[in-house]
Scaffold this active site. Structure first.
Site, PDB file in Angstrom:
ATOM      1  N   TYR A  46       0.685  -1.205  -0.255  1.00  0.00           N
ATOM      2  CA  TYR A  46      -0.368   0.269  -0.070  1.00  0.00           C
ATOM      3  C   TYR A  46       0.627   0.957   0.089  1.00  0.00           C
ATOM      4  CZ  TYR A  46      -4.506   2.714   0.962  1.00  0.00           C
ATOM      5  OH  TYR A  46      -5.324   3.030   1.092  1.00  0.00           O
ATOM      6  N   GLU A  70      -4.991   6.278   5.961  1.00  0.00           N
ATOM      7  CA  GLU A  70      -4.575   5.431   5.110  1.00  0.00           C
ATOM      8  C   GLU A  70      -3.876   3.938   5.841  1.00  0.00           C
ATOM      9  OE1 GLU A  70      -4.845   5.978   0.715  1.00  0.00           O
ATOM     10  OE2 GLU A  70      -4.342   7.911   1.099  1.00  0.00           O
ATOM     11  N   LYS A  94      -1.346  -1.584 -13.295  1.00  0.00           N
ATOM     12  CA  LYS A  94      -2.444  -1.103 -12.384  1.00  0.00           C
ATOM     13  C   LYS A  94      -3.730  -1.471 -12.543  1.00  0.00           C
ATOM     14  CE  LYS A  94      -3.765   1.569  -8.560  1.00  0.00           C
ATOM     15  NZ  LYS A  94      -2.715   0.761  -7.397  1.00  0.00           N
TER      16      LYS A  94
HETATM   17  P1  ATP Z   1      -0.997  -1.813  -8.762  1.00  0.00           P
HETATM   18  O1  ATP Z   1      -0.958  -0.778  -8.080  1.00  0.00           O
HETATM   19  O2  ATP Z   1       0.408  -2.345  -9.222  1.00  0.00           O
HETATM   20  O3  ATP Z   1      -2.230  -2.718  -8.819  1.00  0.00           O
HETATM   21  P2  ATP Z   1      -0.541  -3.162  -6.263  1.00  0.00           P
HETATM   22  O4  ATP Z   1      -2.112  -4.201  -6.349  1.00  0.00           O
HETATM   23  O5  ATP Z   1       0.308  -4.818  -5.818  1.00  0.00           O
HETATM   24  O6  ATP Z   1       0.080  -2.936  -6.687  1.00  0.00           O
HETATM   25  P3  ATP Z   1      -2.917  -1.559  -5.022  1.00  0.00           P
HETATM   26  O7  ATP Z   1      -3.740  -2.153  -5.814  1.00  0.00           O
HETATM   27  O8  ATP Z   1      -2.732   0.142  -4.579  1.00  0.00           O
HETATM   28  O9  ATP Z   1      -0.979  -2.192  -4.782  1.00  0.00           O
HETATM   29  O10 ATP Z   1      -2.613  -1.979  -3.483  1.00  0.00           O
HETATM   30  C1  ATP Z   1      -2.365  -1.799  -2.397  1.00  0.00           C
HETATM   31  C2  ATP Z   1      -1.833  -2.609  -1.293  1.00  0.00           C
HETATM   32  O11 ATP Z   1      -3.101  -3.563  -1.038  1.00  0.00           O
HETATM   33  C3  ATP Z   1      -1.145  -3.921  -2.241  1.00  0.00           C
HETATM   34  O12 ATP Z   1      -0.782  -3.907  -2.008  1.00  0.00           O
HETATM   35  C4  ATP Z   1      -1.222  -4.873  -1.347  1.00  0.00           C
HETATM   36  O13 ATP Z   1      -1.084  -4.931  -0.039  1.00  0.00           O
HETATM   37  C5  ATP Z   1      -2.765  -4.946  -0.777  1.00  0.00           C
HETATM   38  N1  ATP Z   1      -4.033  -5.302  -0.939  1.00  0.00           N
HETATM   39  C6  ATP Z   1      -4.558  -5.043  -3.105  1.00  0.00           C
HETATM   40  N2  ATP Z   1      -5.789  -5.681  -3.481  1.00  0.00           N
HETATM   41  C7  ATP Z   1      -5.517  -7.433  -2.468  1.00  0.00           C
HETATM   42  C8  ATP Z   1      -5.808  -8.342  -2.934  1.00  0.00           C
HETATM   43  N3  ATP Z   1      -6.939  -8.238  -3.736  1.00  0.00           N
HETATM   44  N4  ATP Z   1      -5.898  -9.536  -1.898  1.00  0.00           N
HETATM   45  C9  ATP Z   1      -4.818  -8.772  -1.123  1.00  0.00           C
HETATM   46  N5  ATP Z   1      -4.433  -8.105  -0.917  1.00  0.00           N
HETATM   47  C10 ATP Z   1      -4.499  -7.270  -1.323  1.00  0.00           C
HETATM   48 MG    MG Z   2      -3.548  -3.931  -7.341  1.00  0.00          MG
END
Ligand code: ATP
Ligand code: MG
Length: 534
Positions: A361, A396, A457
């Site tokens: 995050y 957040e 993303k």
């Molecule tokens: P990207 O930003 O490229 O999609 P990401 O999915 O890792 O990468 P975010 O979409 O910003 O990052 O989500 C924030 C964080 O929340 C993630 O890095 C992860 O740790 C957690 N997260 C998001 N979606 C899920 C999910 N479906 N299951 C478990 N954890 C999640």
């Molecule tokens: Mg993501």
């Protein structure tokens, strides 16, 4: 001995000048789970009374260090212990625990000690007659404060402040905005501390800034930028690991969490990964691709600890809305949508042992990852600057989100050192060759499947179908499409008023009724043609 979680994860204390009559408050309401210890403590020239929350199995006075006139209470943890041990020149402090290390820094530097610390914490310190309430550079552990006629109350959750239920009384605090619905409760700003001195019996406050986001940008050759990002992310991850049970990574299969999971798996054996989805949507295939890759890359004694998928029905997900707002104390509907699936996930993890959880995050803020149309570099830098100007107070990254389920989360991308490095990279390294977050993707490309490195993303609220479920709920209440955004705001604020300012417990909340009430208020954007709320 420090365990694998911080000694203390929350507190609510009232400080009164020692010698004055202080009453032990009867109860304090925390969303953070864990044993609550009632405390009455002499701290410098003050008497502290109130409550500490600590993960199961902590010491009798968790997170507290006292030496003569100096007392420190630390909820959370530090990440630059080596640097701090060098700064105070006492190698014995390396194993003493974070509160003792912070105490030594305060003895040496006074309140300016907080400028040195890279951590995830809220702290209360007394040094003789001076009291300091401080949070880390990003307000990672939120901290609230109310100043009375002769006392100061400080808590890691607004709802736990004794003044919260008594309505608006207390003094204004210079430089701090009062919280919604109160005249007396203020949030300590990210990278800030409030210094209190008792002048003729009356507390006098001043704000001390300890960190501010850098505004300058650096142009680096590609190779140098990639090396810097890789090394700083690796350090941020390693500094967040502790001896004891293996950590857990919440993994979506997006680049941010996949990079964190890969570096964690390289740093310690046994990493468990967990991914959530709903009946509407999931990222299970993408997350499993990464988990399988890491399992293959770490055979034998370095093996990972397995991957779990948790599916949550949409109705059950929405039922977590009150819990999410109760825990995060957030009034921003967009942020609540990001946090809702994570809160739901944390509450479905095994509750029998507290987990240390790493998440990806926050990477999108310094890297401009949410701004997909930012082909113009100026637009990308505008987005980064805007997000850094407005993140404070949104909570957040509040640890209470997982703390409500007894777990501790930590966010490597908002490590102070890594965040500064990412922020200051010129925008062309963030968006390059038509790809967002280019510098991060390339920096960890050797650790992950090529498909993961290239994957566009997908926000947590999108990948889990959360946005669609909340929208559906409002459509069912008759909200027209053009008012959905405003209606989400009205519902979130209504729930905040009931749960945080009003002291209700999430299990008492009937979401249908509260939604109706929020939409039918005259100033609400509901089906009766009200105008947009503030
Ligand atoms: P990207 O930003 O490229 O999609 P990401 O999915 O890792 O990468 P975010 O979409 O910003 O990052 O989500 C924030 C964080 O929340 C993630 O890095 C992860 O740790 C957690 N997260 C998001 N979606 C899920 C999910 N479906 N299951 C478990 N954890 C999640
Ligand atoms: Mg993501």
């Amino acid at each position: 001995m420090p365990g694998h979680l911080p000694d203390a994860t929350g507190f609510a204390l009232t400080a009164t000048p020692a010698g004055s009559a202080a009453e032990q408050p009867g109860t304090a309401c925390f969303a953070t789970a864990g044993p609550t210890t009632a405390v009455t403590l002499r701290a410098g020239d003050w008497l502290w009374t109130g409550f500490l929350v600590s993960p199961a199995g902590s010491t009798p006075l968790p997170g507290v260090a006292t030496d003569g006139p100096t007392t420190v209470l630390l909820a959370g943890e530090l990440y630059n212990q080596d640097e701090l041990v060098r700064a105070v020149g006492d190698p014995k402090l390396a194993d003493a625990g974070d509160a003792w290390l912070l105490l030594a820094c305060l003895r040496r530097y006074g309140p300016h000690a907080f400028r040195l610390v890279n951590g995830r914490f809220a702290a209360l310190a007394a040094d003789g007659g001076v009291l300091v309430a401080a949070t880390d550079h990003c307000g990672g552990v939120p901290l609230y404060l109310a100043v009375g006629a002769a006392s100061v109350s400080v808590a890691t959750e607004a709802k736990a402040l004794p003044t919260m239920a008594d309505g608006p009384h207390g003094q204004a605090v210079t430089g701090l905005r009062p919280l919604r619905g109160t005249g007396a409760v203020h949030q300590v700003p990210a990278g800030g501390g409030v210094v209190v001195e008792a002048a003729a019996g009356r507390p006098r406050t001043r704000l001390l800034r300890t960190w501010t986001p850098p505004l300058h940008r650096r142009h680096l050759p590609e190779e140098e930028a990639l090396r810097e990002v890789r090394e700083a992310l690796d350090r941020a991850v390693r500094s967040r690991l502790r001896t004891g049970p293996a950590p857990t990574a919440v993994l979506s299969g997006g680049i941010d969490s996949s990079a964190v999971a890969a570096l964690t798996a390289s740093a310690c054996p046994g990493l468990r990964t967990v991914s959530m989805g709903t009946d509407l949507r999931d990222e299970f295939r993408e997350a499993r691709l990464v988990a399988d890759h890491l399992a293959r890359a770490h055979p034998g004694p370095a093996a990972t600890g397995g991957h779990t998928e948790i599916r949550i029905d949409t109705a059950d997900l929405l039922a977590e809305l009150p819990w999410t707002i109760w825990a995060s104390e957030c009034t921003d509907p967009d942020v609540v949508e990001y946090l809702l699936p994570l809160a739901a996930l944390y509450r479905r993890l095994p509750a029998d042992r507290p987990l240390r959880i790493l998440t990806g995050y926050g990477a999108d803020i310094p890297l401009g990852g949410m701004h997909r149309d930012a082909d113009r570099l100026a637009a990308l830098d505008d987005a980064v600057a805007h997000d850094m100007e407005t993140f404070d107070g949104l909570n957040e990254m509040s640890p209470v989100l997982s703390g409500a389920a007894g777990h501790w989360t930590t966010h490597p991308y908002w490590d102070r050192d890594l965040l500064e490095r990412l922020l200051t990279l010129e925008a062309g390294l963030k968006r390059r060759h038509g790809r967002d977050k280019w510098v991060l993707r390339e920096a960890v490309a050797d650790l992950l499947p090529a498909e993961t490195v290239r994957r566009p993303k997908l926000g947590v609220h999108e990948g889990s179908g959360t946005t669609s479920s909340f929208t559906l709920l409002l459509r069912e209440h008759g909200v027209p499409d053009e008012r959905i955004g405003a209606a989400k705001g009205a519902v979130v604020r209504r729930l905040y008023d009931r749960l945080v300012a009003g002291g209700a417990h999430p299990d008492e909340i009937d979401l249908g009724q509260e939604t109706k009430a929020a939409l039918h208020r005259p100033d609400a954007p509901g089906i009766e043609g009200g105008t947009r709320g503030t």
